[in-house]
Design an enzyme around this catalytic site. Structure first.
Site, short mmCIF file in Angstrom:
data_model
loop_
_atom_site.label_atom_id
_atom_site.label_comp_id
_atom_site.label_asym_id
_atom_site.label_seq_id
_atom_site.Cartn_x
_atom_site.Cartn_y
_atom_site.Cartn_z
N LYS A 165 0.85 -1.21 0.00
CA LYS A 165 0.00 0.00 0.00
C LYS A 165 0.88 1.25 0.00
O LYS A 165 0.64 2.20 -0.74
CB LYS A 165 -0.90 -0.02 1.25
CG LYS A 165 -2.02 0.98 1.22
CD LYS A 165 -2.86 0.94 2.49
CE LYS A 165 -4.08 0.07 2.37
NZ LYS A 165 -5.03 0.21 3.46
N THR A 184 -9.69 -1.07 13.98
CA THR A 184 -10.10 -1.61 15.29
C THR A 184 -11.29 -2.54 15.02
O THR A 184 -12.42 -2.24 15.39
CB THR A 184 -10.51 -0.48 16.26
OG1 THR A 184 -11.44 0.41 15.59
CG2 THR A 184 -9.32 0.32 16.72
N LYS A 233 -17.77 9.20 20.34
CA LYS A 233 -17.72 8.52 19.05
C LYS A 233 -18.60 7.26 19.04
O LYS A 233 -19.40 7.04 18.12
CB LYS A 233 -16.27 8.16 18.69
CG LYS A 233 -16.10 7.41 17.40
CD LYS A 233 -16.60 8.17 16.18
CE LYS A 233 -16.63 7.28 14.95
NZ LYS A 233 -17.19 7.92 13.78
N PHE A 249 -30.75 10.53 7.81
CA PHE A 249 -30.75 9.15 8.33
C PHE A 249 -32.15 8.59 8.51
O PHE A 249 -32.36 7.66 9.28
CB PHE A 249 -29.94 9.04 9.63
CG PHE A 249 -28.49 8.79 9.34
CD1 PHE A 249 -27.71 9.79 8.80
CD2 PHE A 249 -27.91 7.56 9.57
CE1 PHE A 249 -26.38 9.57 8.49
CE2 PHE A 249 -26.58 7.31 9.27
CZ PHE A 249 -25.82 8.32 8.73
N LEU A 250 -33.12 9.19 7.83
CA LEU A 250 -34.47 8.61 7.83
C LEU A 250 -34.73 8.01 6.45
O LEU A 250 -35.69 8.36 5.78
CB LEU A 250 -35.52 9.68 8.17
CG LEU A 250 -35.51 10.21 9.60
CD1 LEU A 250 -36.63 11.22 9.81
CD2 LEU A 250 -35.66 9.08 10.62
N CYS A 260 -17.97 0.35 10.18
CA CYS A 260 -18.09 1.06 11.46
C CYS A 260 -19.33 0.70 12.27
O CYS A 260 -19.20 0.18 13.38
CB CYS A 260 -18.06 2.57 11.21
SG CYS A 260 -16.46 3.12 10.61
P1 NAD Z 1 -8.56 0.62 7.18
O1 NAD Z 1 -8.60 -0.83 7.40
O2 NAD Z 1 -9.01 1.19 5.87
O3 NAD Z 1 -7.09 1.19 7.45
C1 NAD Z 1 -6.28 0.81 8.52
C2 NAD Z 1 -4.84 0.85 8.04
O4 NAD Z 1 -3.99 0.69 9.16
C3 NAD Z 1 -4.49 -0.27 7.06
O5 NAD Z 1 -3.96 0.29 5.88
C4 NAD Z 1 -3.46 -1.09 7.81
O6 NAD Z 1 -2.47 -1.65 6.95
C5 NAD Z 1 -2.86 -0.05 8.73
N1 NAD Z 1 -2.17 -0.61 9.91
C6 NAD Z 1 -2.57 -1.58 10.75
N2 NAD Z 1 -1.65 -1.78 11.71
C7 NAD Z 1 -0.64 -0.91 11.47
C8 NAD Z 1 0.59 -0.63 12.12
N3 NAD Z 1 0.98 -1.30 13.21
N4 NAD Z 1 1.38 0.34 11.61
C9 NAD Z 1 1.00 1.01 10.50
N5 NAD Z 1 -0.15 0.80 9.86
C10 NAD Z 1 -0.98 -0.16 10.33
O7 NAD Z 1 -9.42 1.22 8.38
P2 NAD Z 1 -10.29 2.58 8.36
O8 NAD Z 1 -11.60 2.34 7.73
O9 NAD Z 1 -9.42 3.70 7.90
O10 NAD Z 1 -10.56 2.75 9.93
C11 NAD Z 1 -9.54 3.10 10.83
C12 NAD Z 1 -10.17 3.46 12.16
O11 NAD Z 1 -11.00 4.63 11.99
C13 NAD Z 1 -11.08 2.40 12.75
O12 NAD Z 1 -10.98 2.44 14.13
C14 NAD Z 1 -12.47 2.85 12.32
O13 NAD Z 1 -13.48 2.38 13.19
C15 NAD Z 1 -12.33 4.36 12.42
N6 NAD Z 1 -13.24 5.12 11.59
C16 NAD Z 1 -13.51 4.68 10.31
C17 NAD Z 1 -14.35 5.44 9.51
C18 NAD Z 1 -14.67 4.98 8.11
O14 NAD Z 1 -15.62 5.51 7.52
N7 NAD Z 1 -13.95 4.03 7.56
C19 NAD Z 1 -14.91 6.64 9.98
C20 NAD Z 1 -14.59 7.06 11.26
C21 NAD Z 1 -13.75 6.29 12.06
#
Ligand code: NAD
Length: 465
Positions: free
Chosen positions: A35, A85, A222, A267-268, A278
C-alpha cells in the site's frame, strides 16, 4: 506542524492528505508495504471523491508516505493513530493494532510527543495506550495521549474532514489541548483557504465548533454517535415495516417525522439496513463496553436485530415478486455498503447477494466502484460482473437495487425496461418514485411503500413463473 498519521486506510489517508491541505507537514505511515509503495508512486488504494486531486497537489511536498513508524514518529510532534479496530470474537473491539503501534511509539520518543487516537476505540483506551508506552520505556513526562474521534463518512470523506460539523478533542492536559487547537486552527478560525474546489456538505457550520472534553468523554462520544445513527436507521426501518402492514407510505411518514427540528430529516432513509466497517462493529463494541462497565444497554441489541432482519425481509420481498428463486437470473445494482465508496466490508448488499446465491439464483452485478473488492469476497459460481447497469439488466428476470449510488437514481428507465426480460424492480434503497415506475410499466417493490403492479404484469408474471 509536523504530523505522523499511522494507518493509510479510509481514515488515515484522508486525514493525512487533509492535514497537508491545512498547511501541515505530514508523514502517512502504513505497515502494508505494498500500500505504501502504491501511495509513493501516486496510486490511490481507495475510491474517495476529491482524494486523487488533493493528493496530486500535496504528494511529495506536504505529505509523504513511509513504512517506518519509528522514523515518522521521531520526525513528528503529533502522531495520529488511525489503524483498524475490527470486531473481535466476543463483539468487543480488537485493539491489538493500536497496542502494537503504542509499543513501537515508546521507542520513538526523542522529544515531547502528542499521541492522538483517531481510530474508534472504547472508553479507557487512552489509559491503555499510556500504560503500554510506559511499560515499554517511554518517560512519563515525554508524551500525552489524547482522543480526536473522526466523524467522516466514506464517499464524502474529504469534504467531511475539511468542512466538519464539529471537531472533538478529548484532552487531559493543557499542552495536548494547545497542540490540537493549533492543528485544527485553520478550520476553527475560518482562515483555511481551499487549494481546490471541494464541494462542502449540506449546511456546514462555518467555522466548525471545537468541542473540548476529557479523553474519556471523547471516546464515548464517538461510540454513542455511531450507536445513535444506527438506531435512527433501525427505527425508520421498523416504521417502514409498519407502513407496509397498514398500507401507509413511509415517505410521507418520514417527511412528517423529519420536519420536526428535534429529529431532522437525515438518516431517515428506509432500506436493507446499515453496514460498513463502522456501525456494526462499533455498536457491538459499545454494547460490550457498557456491559463491562456494569450497564446492560439492551436497546443496542434491538437496533442490531432489526438491522439483521431487514435483509431477510428484503429476500422475502424478492420471493414475493418472483415466486420461486432457484434458477432465476437477477440483475443486482450495487455491492458497496453505501453509495460513493468501494468499501464492501459488512455490506448488506453483499449479504443479500450471498443469500440469493444460496437460493440458487444467478447474479449479474454492477457497481461503479466496488466490483473488484466484491470479487474478493463473493463466490465465483453463478456470479458475473457487468460494465454498466444496462448490461447487468440484460435478459434478467428482475433487477434489484442494493446500494444507494446517485447514478442509479438517474438511470434511463425505458432502456432498463427494454434490457430486462421482465420489467420487475425490487428496490432496497427506495431510489425511484412508485408512480413513475408504474407509468413506465414496471412491477415495482420498495421499502415501506405500496407495491406497484405493472399494467403489463399479467403477461410478465405469467412469463416470469
Ligand atoms: P482501514 O482498514 O481502511 O485502514 C487501517 C490501516 O492501518 C491499514 O492500511 C493497515 O495496513 C494499517 N495498519 C494496521 N496496523 C498498522 C501498524 N501497526 N502500523 C502502521 N499501519 C498499520 O481502516 P479505516 O476504515 O481507515 O478505519 C480506521 C479506524 O478509523 C477504525 O478504528 C475505524 O473504526 C475508524 N473510523 C472509520 C471510519 C470509516 O468511515 N472508515 C470513519 C470514522 C472512524
Amino acid at each position: 506542524m509536523r504530523i505522523a498519521v499511522v494507518g493509510s486506510g479510509y481514515v488515515g489517508l484522508v486525514a493525512a492528505v487533509c492535514f497537508a491541505e491545512l498547511g501541515h507537514e505530514v508523514i502517512s505511515v502504513d505497515n502494508d508495504t505494498q500500500k505504501t509503495a502504491m501511495l509513493q508512486s501516486g496510486e490511490i488504494p481507495i475510491h474517495e471523491r476529491f482524494l486523487p486531486e488533493l493528493l496530486a497537489q500535496h504528494r511529495g511536498r506536504a505529505v509523504t508516505f513511509s513504512s517506518s513508524l519509528l522514523e515518522a514518529a521521531r520526525a513528528s510532534q503529533a502522531i495520529f493513530i488511525a489503524v483498524g479496530t475490527p470486531q473481535a470474537g466476543g463483539g468487543q473491539a480488537d485493539l491489538s493494532y493500536v497496542e502494537s503501534v503504542a509499543r513501537e511509539l515508546a521507542g520513538a520518543i526523542n522529544a515531547y510527543k502528542l499521541i492522538v487516537e483517531k481510530s474508534t476505540v472504547p472508553v479507557f483506551t487512552h489509559d491503555w495506550i499510556r500504560k503500554v508506552m510506559l511499560l515499554n520505556g517511554a518517560p512519563a513526562d515525554s508524551f500525552d495521549v489524547a482522543s480526536n474521534p473522526e466523524f467522516l463518512r466514506e464517499g464524502t470523506a474529504v469534504a467531511d474532514f475539511l468542512y466538519p460539523d464539529r471537531i472533538v478533542i478529548g484532552v487531559d492536559s493543557e499542552r495536548a489541548a494547545a497542540l490540537l487547537r493549533e492543528i485544527y486552527r485553520p478550520l476553527t478560525d475560518g482562515t483555511y483557504r481551499p487549494s481546490m474546489a471541494v464541494a462542502a456538505p449540506d449546511h456546514p457550520r462555518r467555522p466548525p465548533k471545537l468541542i473540548e472534553t476529557s479523553a474519556k468523554s471523547a471516546e464515548l462520544i464517538k461510540h454513542a454517535c455511531n450507536a445513535f445513527l444506527a438506531m435512527k436507521i433501525s427505527f425508520i426501518n421498523a416504521v417502514a415495516n409498519l407502513c407496509e402492514s397498514v398500507g401507509a407510505d413511509v415517505r410521507q411518514v418520514c417527511d412528517g417525522i423529519g420536519g420536526d427540528s428535534r429529529i431532522g430529516p437525515k438518516f431517515l432513509n428506509p432500506g436493507i439496513g446499515y453496514g460498513g466497517s463502522c456501525f456494526p462493529k462499533d455498536l457491538a463494541a459499545f454494547r460490550m463496553v457498557a456491559r463491562e462497565c456494569g450497564y446492560d444497554f439492551r436497546l443496542l441489541d434491538e437496533v442490531s436485530n432489526i438491522n439483521a432482519d431487514q435483509r431477510h425481509r428484503f429476500l422475502r420481498k424478492v420471493r414475493n415478486a418472483l415466486w420461486t428463486l432457484r434458477g432465476k437470473r437477477l440483475a443486482v445494482l450495487g455491492l458497496a455498503f453505501k453509495g460513493g465508496t468501494d468499501d464492501v466490508r459488512e455490506s448488506p448488499a453483499i449479504a443479500v447477494v450471498e443469500m440469493l446465491l444460496k437460493e440458487g439464483c444467478e447474479i449479474h452485478a454492477y457497481d461503479p466502484a466496488a466490483m473488484e473488492r466484491a470479487r474478493e469476497v463473493l463466490p465465483a459460481a453463478n456470479m458475473s460482473y457487468a460494465s454498466s447497469p444496462y448490461e447487468a439488466a440484460n435478459g434478467c428476470d428482475a433487477l434489484l437495487v442494493l446500494t444507494d449510488w446517485d447514478e442509479f437514481a438517474g438511470l434511463d428507465l425505458d432502456r432498463l425496461a427494454a434490457a430486462l426480460a421482465y420489467p420487475v424492480v425490487v428496490d432496497g434503497r427506495n431510489l425511484y418514485d412508485p408512480a413513475v415506475m408504474a407509468s413506465r410499466g414496471f412491477s415495482y417493490y420498495s421499502i415501506g411503500r405500496a407495491d406497484v403492479q405493472a399494467a403489463r404484469q399479467t403477461s410478465g408474471a405469467s412469463r416470469s413463473v
